[in-house]
Structures are given as C-alpha cells and as structure tokens.
Design an enzyme around this catalytic site. Sequence first.
Site, PDB file in Angstrom:
ATOM      1  N   HIS A  52      18.223 -21.695  16.521  1.00 54.73           N
ATOM      2  CA  HIS A  52      19.408 -21.336  17.297  1.00 54.73           C
ATOM      3  C   HIS A  52      20.390 -22.487  17.127  1.00 54.73           C
ATOM      4  O   HIS A  52      20.245 -23.523  17.768  1.00 54.73           O
ATOM      5  CB  HIS A  52      19.056 -21.147  18.771  1.00 54.73           C
ATOM      6  N   PHE A  53      21.368 -22.304  16.259  1.00 54.92           N
ATOM      7  CA  PHE A  53      22.315 -23.386  15.977  1.00 54.92           C
ATOM      8  C   PHE A  53      23.560 -23.324  16.849  1.00 54.92           C
ATOM      9  O   PHE A  53      24.470 -24.117  16.703  1.00 54.92           O
ATOM     10  CB  PHE A  53      22.677 -23.393  14.489  1.00 54.92           C
ATOM     11  N   ARG A  54      23.632 -22.330  17.752  1.00 60.51           N
ATOM     12  CA  ARG A  54      24.570 -22.290  18.876  1.00 60.51           C
ATOM     13  C   ARG A  54      26.019 -21.958  18.534  1.00 60.51           C
ATOM     14  O   ARG A  54      26.875 -22.041  19.413  1.00 60.51           O
ATOM     15  CB  ARG A  54      24.525 -23.620  19.655  1.00 60.51           C
ATOM     16  N   ASN A  81      21.582 -14.713  19.454  1.00 67.97           N
ATOM     17  CA  ASN A  81      21.972 -14.837  20.861  1.00 67.97           C
ATOM     18  C   ASN A  81      23.021 -15.932  21.058  1.00 67.97           C
ATOM     19  O   ASN A  81      22.862 -16.858  21.843  1.00 67.97           O
ATOM     20  CB  ASN A  81      20.755 -15.061  21.756  1.00 67.97           C
ATOM     21  N   HIS A 117       7.008 -17.012  17.909  1.00 67.07           N
ATOM     22  CA  HIS A 117       6.467 -18.053  18.801  1.00 67.07           C
ATOM     23  C   HIS A 117       5.293 -17.612  19.694  1.00 67.07           C
ATOM     24  O   HIS A 117       5.396 -17.570  20.912  1.00 67.07           O
ATOM     25  CB  HIS A 117       7.548 -18.698  19.647  1.00 67.07           C
ATOM     26  N   ASP A 142      11.908 -22.842  16.345  1.00 64.09           N
ATOM     27  CA  ASP A 142      12.652 -22.319  17.490  1.00 64.09           C
ATOM     28  C   ASP A 142      13.610 -23.392  18.016  1.00 64.09           C
ATOM     29  O   ASP A 142      13.787 -23.551  19.224  1.00 64.09           O
ATOM     30  CB  ASP A 142      11.715 -21.834  18.592  1.00 64.09           C
ATOM     31  N   HIS A 180      20.156 -27.916  23.915  1.00 65.66           N
ATOM     32  CA  HIS A 180      21.023 -27.934  25.094  1.00 65.66           C
ATOM     33  C   HIS A 180      21.400 -29.384  25.341  1.00 65.66           C
ATOM     34  O   HIS A 180      20.696 -30.300  24.903  1.00 65.66           O
ATOM     35  CB  HIS A 180      20.305 -27.377  26.322  1.00 65.66           C
TER      36      HIS A 180
END
Length: 445
Positions: free
Chosen positions: A62-64, A94, A236, A310, A314
């Site tokens: 998830h590289f945001r 997401n 996962h 994964d 944050h």
Amino acid sequence: MAKYLIKGAKIVNEGTQKIADVLITDGLIQKIASEIEAPAHCEIIHAEGLHLLPGLIDDQVHFREPGFTHKGDIETESRAAVAGGVTSFMEMPNTVPNTLTQELLEEKYQRAAEVSRANYSFFMGASNDNLDEVVKTDPKRVCGVKVFMGSSTGNMLVDNQTALENLFKESPTIVASHCEDEQTIRENIAHYKSRYGEDVPMWAHPLIRSAEACYRSSSRAIELATKFNARLHILHISTERETMLCSNDIPLEEKRITAEACTHHLWFTDADYETKGSLIKWNPAVKTYEDRNAIRAAVNSNRIDVIATDHAPHTLEEKQNSYFKAPSGGPLVQHTLPALLDLYHTGVFTLEKIVEKTSHSVARLFEIENRGFIREGFAADLVLVDLDSRNEVLKSNLLYKCGWSPFEGHTFKSAVKYTFVNGEVAFKNGAVIDSIRGKRLSFKR
C-alpha cells in the site's frame, strides 16, 4: 543501457547454490557461466563472498498514492523497496479515491511510470457495485482484482452476498482477498468496549480481529471460489487454523486456491504488543506464538505459496493514538529481506526457500513474464546481499516517508549491497540511484 559483469557471486536460484559469473546487457541476463571474460565497456562488480538472489516480487503493498501521500507515495516507497531488494511490487486499491474504475487504475500506472524506482503492477478494486468495471480488467496487464472481505477504506468492504458471488463468477483474473469476518469483529469490539470503553488495550487487537474472524472469512472465500471455480489468492494468512485450509499436495501451477504469508506474521507475536504497541497493529492482527510457528511451517511445507510485506505506512503521530484511533499497518519493504535472512541465520528458512517464496513462486503464481528467476534471457532484476554485514535499523537510515519502522533498534545480520532493476543499478552500498525507473509488469495469461 549499461553492461555489468557480476564476478564470483554465489547464486541462489531454483533450489540450488553455485558460484558463477553473470553478464547483464540490454536489461537482460545475457550469460551465466563459471567464468566470463568481460566485454568492452562493461562495469565489473566483484561479488566474491556475496550471494546473488532474484529480486523480490512483493505481491501486496500500500504505497498510499493518491489520497494519503502524507504517509507515503509511489516515489518514496519504491525507493525504500529497492533499498530492501524488492524489484517489483503489486499495489492495492484502497487509496482515495478507491481504485474502482479502469480510468482510476490507469492513472496509477501513469504515475508509476513517472516516478517508480521498481517495476510495478496495480490491483483493480472490487466493491458491492462495480462489477461492470471489474470485468473490463485486462489479465495480461493487471496483476489481479482485490476484494476486502473485512473493513477497509471508503467503499471497499464487499459484504453483499450477490456481489461476492458475481465477483467470483465473473472476475477475468485472480481474486486476491483480505479475509476477516466483519460481523465477528463487530461483536468482539462490543465485548471489549463494554469492559474498557474507548481505552481498549492494544493487546486486545488479536482478540478483537480474532482467529475465528479470519477462519470464517477465509473459509467463505474458499467456498465461493470452489463453487465458481475461481482463481483465489488469500492474502496475509495469520492463524494456524487457516493454514490447514491450504493445500500442499499439488503443484503451484495447478492450484486454484493459493495463500500468502507476510513478514510481520512470520516475525512478531502477541507478546510483542507489550513493547511495540500500535507499531505492530496490522489487519489481520499479529497473533500467538503458535500461530507464528504454524505459518512458518506452512511456508516450508508449501501450504503457503508466497511471502509478501503488506507494506502500509502511517505517520508516527497517527500510530501513537489510542486503540480505536491508531490505524492498522506499518512500513516493511526496506526490511523484509534482511528480516527473512535473520530467519535463515536462526534456521527457520533456507536461502533456497526464501528465494522460492519471494521470487520464483510469485512469478509462477501470477504468471509474470520474464521475471522472478536468474535465467539467461530473463530481466536482470537481481539483489546482491552480504550475509555477514550487520546492519542496525536507525531513523537515520530509514527511507520510508513515514520515518519509522517496527524494527528500529534491531541489528540485522545481513545487508543488501546492490539491487538491479531491469539490468540497471538501482541501489548501491546504501544509496538509491534516483535516475532509474521501473517498468510495468506483464502477465502470461
């Protein structure tokens, strides 16, 4: 493109180890032999005493970007990836906006072409109401379709039975599933809120997002995949019980249902919440010592097919909140290979098994073209590691945009020295080469 001759490395590839030279030209592995004479205009890398591995292919990050770029973005996190020996990644939908249309999906590819240091692919997202977009997904150019059978960002929880059945019946490619049963989680939250109010302790996380929640959802996904003969990849795996849902008695290419383990579930246990707190708060949760050991065993027995990160950064400020306010996820791409090599040093995995689960099997499972192996004619996505180079994790050597790691203060026994992406040096002795750009992955489907 530059030419490189890697001299005298111990190559770990396809279940064997051997010392050989590797010649790289035009982005490809041109020749592998015991002794290769350097051609003109060739840079020689003396790799005696180092191990040469295929670059890692991380099938869940998830590289945001877009929407959460204060946490990370494709440029910063791909830089951290190549520093950790990850040469290709598959990124999740997401983001904000959620990647629920083909137009939004293509925008991610365009952005990656501009800034990504590693090779890339992006999952198409599924929701309760976007099947018309999902079925347009090109299986030759997109790694898969992601479904959250557990809460996620925005409109990405797929909890409508008809929508789920249609997705498994009509998806044109692999369905990758996050499996946690939402109803079970809600009941567990209510229980712990009745005891602690808003001050639920962090150690309750694996009891709220429980083993039962994972097993119920994984079982349901397998039932749907079996009913519609869909190609399912369970992400996962975090519990011992789930590992027994996975098969190890048929070849990978024949499996219709495959599974992934992640670094944090192979490393941490619920005992670590006492010292790490929210820094090891992931979904699914890090669970018991017995669960961790069962996942390790399932990797070795081939019940679990691949290892991923994964990676989900944050900010530290966000993570330092109370239980319900601290988001789940953490940064891992820079440190997964060193962590796995530590597990090699302690006898958990062999080097051959690490290479199999982080490179070979990912390429085979997703049918990636021309990558994942050290073979003549294949893309030169490679990593040179020094198994005896101690490397302490400090804030000063972190490349994550979020600026922290759950491994801070730990000294790994091994270090990445060089990373090659498409035959170019993307990382060398502690420095990322920022001129390098990755390529879009393609698939033999």
